[in-house]
Design an enzyme around this catalytic site. Sequence first.
Site, short mmCIF file in Angstrom:
data_model
loop_
_atom_site.label_atom_id
_atom_site.label_comp_id
_atom_site.label_asym_id
_atom_site.label_seq_id
_atom_site.Cartn_x
_atom_site.Cartn_y
_atom_site.Cartn_z
CE LYS A 13 38.50 33.82 55.46
NZ LYS A 13 38.12 33.30 54.13
NE ARG A 126 41.92 37.16 45.70
CZ ARG A 126 41.65 36.64 46.90
NH1 ARG A 126 41.19 37.42 47.87
NH2 ARG A 126 41.81 35.37 47.14
#
Length: 192
Positions: A13, A126
Amino acid sequence: MNIILLGPPGAGKGTQAHHLVEARGMVQLSTGDMLREAKSSGTEMGNRVAEVMARGELVTDEIVIGLIREKLEAGAAGGFIFDGFPRTLAQADALGELLAEKGESLDAVVEMEVDDETLVQRVVNRAKEAAAAGRPVRADDNEDSMRTRLMEYYKKTAPLIGYYHAKGQLAKVNGLGQIAEVQASISAVLDS
Ligand code: AMP
């Protein structure tokens, strides 16, 4: 145009919101970013919020609705992208009311679909990338917190899919694949 990017943690997102900011001059409202800012302020509220976030649980509706209310005051000529908000039905109702008070509405809710194993893998990667590059690693980017974040998503946020579907505002895009491919799918929804 005001839109919501809806999807589980790690769906991309934020990445897609950044693109929309650049391509369309929209303003990104990420409650996660706002809460991380509050956390670094070191206030009592910030510390409490930090603990909840690190566990992967949701902070209270009252806090996040308050943050969004403040940001909506400023207005945005190109429209708002709600990223990570709303996450509960109460937040969705509040957003509808806040927009209505300003004479605005929601134009689209884009649900980004990604399977769970990919989500966990993305978030773990990440964290690894951030650590390797010397950037701070998010306290909630680990497998345990990620499992809690996913559970919170399915329990409290996924009901929004039905909520916006019933209002005729929901569009689904495949969140897997290259960033540019996902960008193209979202653009197609916004331009339709
Ligand atoms: P995000 O950056 O969107 O993944 O959000 C990180 C964390 O911030 C979440 O796991 C929650 O603890 C908190 N958070 C962000 N947005 C909200 C929201 N709309 N409602 C409740 N908690 C939120």
